[in-house]
Design a protein around this motif. Structure first.
Motif, PDB file in Angstrom:
ATOM      1  N   VAL A   3      -4.093   4.944  -0.319  1.00  0.00           N
ATOM      2  CA  VAL A   3      -5.027   5.468   0.670  1.00  0.00           C
ATOM      3  C   VAL A   3      -4.668   6.918   0.956  1.00  0.00           C
ATOM      4  CG1 VAL A   3      -5.998   5.204   2.985  1.00  0.00           C
ATOM      5  CG2 VAL A   3      -5.228   3.183   1.719  1.00  0.00           C
ATOM      6  N   VAL A  33      -8.509   4.707  -1.939  1.00  0.00           N
ATOM      7  CA  VAL A  33      -9.460   4.974  -0.862  1.00  0.00           C
ATOM      8  C   VAL A  33      -9.182   6.365  -0.309  1.00  0.00           C
ATOM      9  CG1 VAL A  33     -10.419   4.180   1.322  1.00  0.00           C
ATOM     10  CG2 VAL A  33      -9.467   2.520  -0.305  1.00  0.00           C
ATOM     11  N   ALA A  77     -14.041  -0.835   1.249  1.00  0.00           N
ATOM     12  CA  ALA A  77     -13.247   0.052   0.393  1.00  0.00           C
ATOM     13  C   ALA A  77     -12.134  -0.712  -0.324  1.00  0.00           C
ATOM     14  CB  ALA A  77     -12.661   1.179   1.237  1.00  0.00           C
ATOM     15  N   PHE A  78     -11.486  -1.635   0.391  1.00  0.00           N
ATOM     16  CA  PHE A  78     -10.386  -2.384  -0.226  1.00  0.00           C
ATOM     17  C   PHE A  78     -10.897  -3.504  -1.133  1.00  0.00           C
ATOM     18  CE2 PHE A  78      -7.953  -0.738   3.550  1.00  0.00           C
ATOM     19  CZ  PHE A  78      -7.157   0.121   2.795  1.00  0.00           C
ATOM     20  N   PRO A 118     -12.325   3.549  -7.142  1.00  0.00           N
ATOM     21  CA  PRO A 118     -12.027   4.377  -5.974  1.00  0.00           C
ATOM     22  C   PRO A 118     -13.262   4.569  -5.092  1.00  0.00           C
ATOM     23  CG  PRO A 118     -11.006   5.324  -7.907  1.00  0.00           C
ATOM     24  CD  PRO A 118     -11.877   4.191  -8.399  1.00  0.00           C
ATOM     25  N   MET A 119     -12.990   4.667  -3.790  1.00  0.00           N
ATOM     26  CA  MET A 119     -14.082   4.768  -2.827  1.00  0.00           C
ATOM     27  C   MET A 119     -13.756   5.830  -1.782  1.00  0.00           C
ATOM     28  SD  MET A 119     -15.910   1.647  -0.843  1.00  0.00           S
ATOM     29  CE  MET A 119     -17.383   1.870   0.150  1.00  0.00           C
ATOM     30  N   MET A 134     -10.236   8.762   2.661  1.00  0.00           N
ATOM     31  CA  MET A 134     -10.904   8.793   3.956  1.00  0.00           C
ATOM     32  C   MET A 134     -10.911  10.228   4.469  1.00  0.00           C
ATOM     33  SD  MET A 134     -11.020   9.069   7.374  1.00  0.00           S
ATOM     34  CE  MET A 134      -9.285   9.346   7.685  1.00  0.00           C
ATOM     35  N   TRP A 186     -13.773  -0.102   5.974  1.00  0.00           N
ATOM     36  CA  TRP A 186     -12.445  -0.273   5.374  1.00  0.00           C
ATOM     37  C   TRP A 186     -12.399  -1.532   4.506  1.00  0.00           C
ATOM     38  CZ3 TRP A 186      -9.336   3.507   4.805  1.00  0.00           C
ATOM     39  CH2 TRP A 186      -9.125   4.476   5.798  1.00  0.00           C
ATOM     40  N   LEU A 221     -14.617   7.213   2.001  1.00  0.00           N
ATOM     41  CA  LEU A 221     -15.193   6.901   3.304  1.00  0.00           C
ATOM     42  C   LEU A 221     -15.342   8.199   4.078  1.00  0.00           C
ATOM     43  CD1 LEU A 221     -13.155   3.725   4.319  1.00  0.00           C
ATOM     44  CD2 LEU A 221     -15.390   3.844   3.181  1.00  0.00           C
ATOM     45  N   ARG A 273      -8.030   0.442  -6.775  1.00  0.00           N
ATOM     46  CA  ARG A 273      -8.294   0.810  -5.382  1.00  0.00           C
ATOM     47  C   ARG A 273      -7.539   2.092  -4.998  1.00  0.00           C
ATOM     48  NH1 ARG A 273      -6.770  -4.640  -2.381  1.00  0.00           N
ATOM     49  NH2 ARG A 273      -5.162  -4.558  -4.006  1.00  0.00           N
ATOM     50  N   SER A 327       0.830  -1.206   0.000  1.00  0.00           N
ATOM     51  CA  SER A 327       0.000   0.000   0.000  1.00  0.00           C
ATOM     52  C   SER A 327       0.864   1.256   0.000  1.00  0.00           C
ATOM     53  CB  SER A 327      -0.910   0.030   1.226  1.00  0.00           C
ATOM     54  OG  SER A 327      -1.920  -0.936   1.153  1.00  0.00           O
TER      55      SER A 327
END
Length: 593
Positions: free
Chosen positions: A438, A470, A533-534, A539-540, A472, A530, A542, A468, A384
């Motif tokens: 992330v 994410v 999201a993964f 893409p997401m 946040m 979480w 939170l 992916r 990551s």
């Protein structure tokens, strides 16, 4: 069509290995934009929503790739917008080249529309090299010098192109006559290891120490194994400056974590008690978190001579690459037994992780922000890349997130500016499209430019092998770090007109862009969010609805800070009761962990 200066600029950048440029178009750089188009994909142009984001992306490109980052902006306001991101690169010692447009040469000095004295404007941020092109034969050495100086001095450089110069016929080879310059692209070789005599002297100092502490920073990010071996050989503990968080894994028992206001108690205790300090690739600025002057003998390793002896009275400075210097130093070090000093550090670290877990699980209304970060660590996919913004998000990132081997992470260190988390994440995905990324940020940074960054994410994500990314965002409707600084440093109550943020439907906005999103407002839902999201196919975002009353406590709270806090409550802080209860809960959790 005969190649223009703009065509030559793009070709020369390609010859230097540049494959991606971040920027925003404008008529001041029409010639350069046309040349990128004519280059038929040789350079990928990433269109940002604002030039500041382009400079942030170029900085992150340098951080996550090891290459020179390049950003492009038009004349006048476009060039001005680059500055904050370029200062981020300058203060974190990242190699970035800014290419900016300018009005025609014939108009300069006439107060023409969008005419700005760009050489003067960029003279500080790009003080190592800033020049304006005035003729076609000059362009080759301007690009060569900008790239070489940025790369070899880890600096920001800038080349300014009047728009009429961009359209001149190219001169790839300047005439061989007096007053011309014939530069080249050849690789540079540097001495990376100090002399043997200096290494032996350093080993004598470190071998004599009974309580050795290691402090590693961004300059040691490529020296993971060497740092671990040296720390083990010296029976030392290892603390990390925030930009060096990824230099060694957080799950090693002798790693005390971050140092400073955002740091850990084990790091503070180790610095208070050590008798020898080894600083590696760090210019950590806060003297109050380093050993007292005269307490510890100090050896420093750094590649930048300007950083040597800057933060602490160093007994011996070693000018060299961190990885190569540590590798050469290791055979000269005595193997120390892991006695009470080292075992005490490991006990402090284990106790601290228990304390952080207890703090993260303290109830809050509706959620404790620490738990958001605590729940992230065990769920981070391998390899990551993490980016973080300034604010309380950086506090929780610094302490609660456990990075593992192979992960990358960064934020704005020296400038500590708001706004880089999402542009950093975009640049990370552009260079590493096969790795999960992330971005961690608060609602202040999100409203400042993160929302614009999401639009770029929505445009680019389909090109990524691993989709992916994410984002946040902590939604607490407060510029939280400054609110706490007002209380604890100034003794003033929270100033609502200054600090309160408008509520915004971040998750809904992300969904409008075609991204995935969840709004989370119960602690039991944090972990599953979480996980979702993964597991997402794109893409997401939170949106974590958290409690602004939870204090970002420093490792130790001084008497002056305590008095200031109670003065703020006495003078009518609008959240006095809520923050007092939250502080009490945090201290109780720490005491009983």
């Amino acid at each position: 069509m005969r190649p223009t200066v703009s065509d030559f600029v793009i070709q020369r950048l390609c010859a230097w290995g540049v494959r991606r440029v971040y920027g925003y178009p404008g008529d001041g750089i029409n010639g350069l934009m046309g040349a990128i188009d004519r280059a038929d994909g040789a350079i990928d142009f990433v269109q940002t929503r604002h030039e500041e984001l382009a400079a942030f992306m170029a900085t992150a490109h340098a951080k996550f790739s090891g290459e020179v980052g390049v950003c492009l902006a038009t004349s006048g306001p476009g060039a001005i917008h680059l500055l904050n991101g370029l200062y981020d690169a300058k203060l974190d010692h990242q190699p970035v080249v800014a290419i900016v447009g300018q009005q025609k040469r014939s108009a300069l000095g006439s107060d023409y529309q969008q005419e700005v004295d760009l050489v003067s404007l960029f003279k500080d941020v790009a003080h190592e090299f800033v020049q304006m092109a005035t003729s076609a034969p000059q362009v080759r050495h301007l690009i060569d010098r900008a790239m070489r100086i940025a790369r070899d001095r880890r600096a920001v450089t800038c080349v300014i192109f009047p728009n009429d110069v961009q359209d001149l016929p190219a001169v790839p080879v300047p005439p061989r006559e007096h007053g011309t310059v014939h530069s080249g692209i050849g690789n540079a070789a540097a001495a990376l290891v100090p002399p043997t005599e200096a290494l032996e002297q350093a080993a004598q100092i470190l071998n004599a120490g009974r309580k050795v502490a290691v402090l590693a920073g961004a300059g040691a990010l490529q020296a993971t194994d060497e740092l671990i071996h040296v720390t083990q050989r010296l029976a030392a503990g290892l603390a990390k400056a925030l930009l060096g968080k990824a230099c060694v894994p957080d799950d090693l028992p002798f790693v005390t974590g971050s140092i400073g206001v955002l740091g850990t108690r084990p790091s503070s205790r180790m610095m208070e008690d050590c008798d020898t300090l080894l600083m590696v690739g760090s210019s950590f600025p806060y003297a109050e978190f380093l050993p007292a002057e005269g307490q510890a003998r100090c050896v420093q390793i750094d590649l930048d001579p300007r950083s040597l002896g800057l933060r602490y009275p160093v007994e011996l400075s070693l000018l060299g690459d961190s990885r190569a210097t540590l590798a050469a130093l290791l055979p000269m070090l005595d193997h120390k037994d892991h006695g009470e000093w080292r075992l005490g550090i490991e006990r402090d670290v284990a106790r601290w992780w228990r304390e952080l877990e207890a703090r993260a699980h303290v109830n809050a209304a509706p959620m404790n922000p620490q738990r958001v970060f605590w729940e992230l660590s065990p769920r981070l996919p391998e390899q990551s890349i993490l980016t973080c913004d300034s604010g309380t998000a950086a506090n929780w990132y610094a302490r609660d997130v456990k990075l593992r081997r192979g992960m990358k992470a960064s934020l704005s260190g020296g400038l500590a500016t708001m706004g880089p988390a999402i542009p950093y994440a975009i640049a990370a995905k552009c260079h590493h499209p096969d790795r999960p990324v992330v971005a961690l940020l608060g609602d202040g940074a999100m409203q400042m430019n993160g929302l614009n960054g999401l639009i770029t994410v929505a445009r680019l994500w389909r090109d990524w092998a691993d989709r992916r990314l994410v984002v946040m965002v902590l939604n607490n409707r407060d510029l939280n770090l400054v609110s706490w600084e007002q209380r604890v440093l100034a003794g003033d109550p929270k100033f609502e007109d200054s600090q309160a943020l408008p509520d915004f439907p971040y998750a809904h906005f992300a969904e409008m862009l075609g991204l995935r999103a969840l709004r989370v407002d119960s602690p039991e839902a944090i972990g599953p969010a979480w996980d979702a999201a993964f597991a997402a196919d794109r893409p997401m975002l939170l949106e974590m609805v958290t409690d602004a009353a939870v204090p970002p406590l420093p490792p130790d709270v001084s008497l002056a800070q305590t008095k200031a806090y109670f003065a703020a409550l006495w003078h009518g802080d609008p959240e006095a009761i809520r923050t007092l209860k939250a502080v009490a809960k945090e201290y109780w959790a720490s005491a009983t962990a």
